[in-house]
Design an enzyme around this catalytic site. Structure first.
Site, short mmCIF file in Angstrom:
data_model
loop_
_atom_site.label_atom_id
_atom_site.label_comp_id
_atom_site.label_asym_id
_atom_site.label_seq_id
_atom_site.Cartn_x
_atom_site.Cartn_y
_atom_site.Cartn_z
N GLU A 101 -47.43 34.24 32.41
CA GLU A 101 -46.92 35.58 32.77
C GLU A 101 -47.85 36.68 32.27
OE1 GLU A 101 -42.76 36.05 31.68
OE2 GLU A 101 -42.28 34.00 32.27
N ASP A 143 -49.91 39.74 31.43
CA ASP A 143 -50.17 41.14 31.79
C ASP A 143 -50.59 41.88 30.52
OD1 ASP A 143 -47.54 41.43 30.67
OD2 ASP A 143 -46.63 41.87 32.60
N ASN A 171 -41.20 27.22 28.28
CA ASN A 171 -41.95 28.46 28.46
C ASN A 171 -41.44 29.53 27.48
OD1 ASN A 171 -43.74 30.12 30.22
ND2 ASN A 171 -41.86 31.16 30.84
N HIS A 180 -47.53 38.15 27.58
CA HIS A 180 -47.30 39.59 27.83
C HIS A 180 -47.89 40.31 26.63
CE1 HIS A 180 -44.66 38.99 31.24
NE2 HIS A 180 -43.94 38.13 30.55
N GLU A 214 -37.58 30.63 26.78
CA GLU A 214 -37.28 31.54 25.66
C GLU A 214 -36.09 31.11 24.80
OE1 GLU A 214 -36.96 35.40 27.55
OE2 GLU A 214 -38.92 35.22 28.47
#
Ligand code: 9MR
Length: 370
Positions: A290, A292, A222, A258, A175
């Site tokens: 990641e 979701d 990432n 996400h 990030e």
């Protein structure tokens, strides 16, 4: 009736649980002591469906949950990869300064690695350079850029050496970009940082240190909200292209994914596919790291919409040959970060808070098996 495959998978799980108990891992023997309410894995776990596609199926996990029998049973049977949700981040793993006799705490990370190894899973490392979850000895230490460089170099060296041959890939930098494609001001970049005024040079340095520390590990950048072609993913792409041209050791990109239901839009999904394709053309390995899908409620309609989107994202990865990992950020709604972060939202994962499979589980499975 269980078929031969199911019996063999169940037997493997039983043996590994027993073996873990024998090697004395307190957390795991705790898990073995309880009885699981989860049914024996049917032939056709996510992991098995992924294997047929040469796709690793991962999830984030926490050592503190391994004592829950249902948690351990699902983690060890449905997934072929485990990633520490928090345990290997700077704060948890390096809580005290290097001048302390005991600067590192590998206990939780090691417990996760032991669990993974005893269940024949690979481990992905997360994360070495990030502006969150830093200990106060770093954030409040008034360190000079030179000191910060030494701290970070030694951190990368020590953590990667500790997990060499156990962790096959690392999110080296996490990030680093803002949504508009500029670099995020951080203690590592420019506050005071080791890279003020030199753009992505500090990311390059971290990657070089990481390659030195464990030459066999795959090194990733990432980020979140970089799934579509947008300003952030453009900036990451430009960096990756430059790094490949200049021989900077970057092996892959992690797309966190996400998302909410708004992401179920043909234009957004097509943009995600196009984005993956341009990174693939650089020769990079692509990981969905990641995933979701957060919801506002758990109505049957919302769960069905969630399932549809999970299936579509799984298909995107299956259809892109350089996409080698599909990983969700946890697997049970009981232990998801979403409700604590997005007020009123949740229900984001494949199992509900009682460890029952949701429609999204079937959708991912179907997309893998198609
Ligand atoms: O899921 C993690 C949560 O338990 C932590 O409190 C949080 C701290 O910032 O980090 C969460 O994980 C993040 C991951 O490390 C990087 N991408 C975003 C994830 C969700 O915030």
């Amino acid at each position: 009736m269980m078929n031969a495959c199911a019996i063999s998978a169940w037997f493997r799980m039983l043996m590994t649980t027993l073996l873990c108990g024998m090697c004395g891992t307190a957390l795991l023997s705790g898990a073995a002591a309880q009885e699981s309410r989860v049914a024996a894995p049917a032939a056709g776990t996510l992991r098995q469906a992924g294997e047929a596609r040469h796709l690793t199926i991962g999830t984030a996990a926490a050592a503190s949950h391994l004592a829950e029998a249902d948690y351990a049973a699902i983690l060890g049977s449905e997934f072929s990869q485990l990633q520490a949700e928090n345990a290997m981040k700077f704060g948890p793993i390096h809580p005290r300064p290097d001048t302390d006799p005991n600067p590192y705490n590998f206990v939780s990370g090691d417990a996760l690695v032991a669990f993974a190894q005893s269940h024949n899973m690979v481990v992905r490392g997360h994360t070495l350079v990030w502006h969150n979850q830093l200990p106060e000895w770093v954030t409040k230490g008034n360190h000079s850029p030179a000191q910060l460089g030494e701290i970070l170099h030694s951190h990368i060296k020590t953590v990667m050496a500790h997990y060499a041959s156990k962790v096959y890939a690392w999110d080296v930098v996490n990030e680093a970009f803002n949504d508009d494609g500029t670099l995020h001001p951080t203690i590592w970049y420019d506050q005071p940082g080791i890279g003020a005024g030199t753009g992505t040079k500090y990311i390059e340095l971290a990657l070089r240190w990481a390659r030195e520390a464990d030459p066999s590990a795959k090194l990733f950048y990432n980020d979140y909200d970089a799934e579509e072609v947008n300003k952030k993913s453009d900036a990451i792409y430009a960096m990756a292209k430059r790094f490949k041209k200049n021989g900077v050791p970057l092996d892959g990109i992690g797309f966190q994914a996400h998302v909410g239901l708004h992401f179920d839009d043909p234009a957004k999904l097509a943009s995600f596919a196009r984005n993956l394709k341009r990174f693939a053309k650089l020769g990079l390995e692509l990981h969905i790291t990641e995933l979701d899908v957060r919801l506002n409620d758990s109505s049957p309609a919302s769960l069905a919409a969630q399932a549809k989107l999970y299936g579509e994202i799984t298909t995107l990865c299956v259809q892109q040959p350089k996409c080698k990992l599909l990983q969700t950020w946890g697997f049970t709604d009981k232990h998801s970060w979403i409700p604590g972060f997005y007020k009123g939202q949740g229900w984001a994962l494949l199992w509900d808070d009682k460890y029952q499979k949701k429609p999204a589980y079937e959708a991912v499975h179907d997309a893998l098996a198609k």
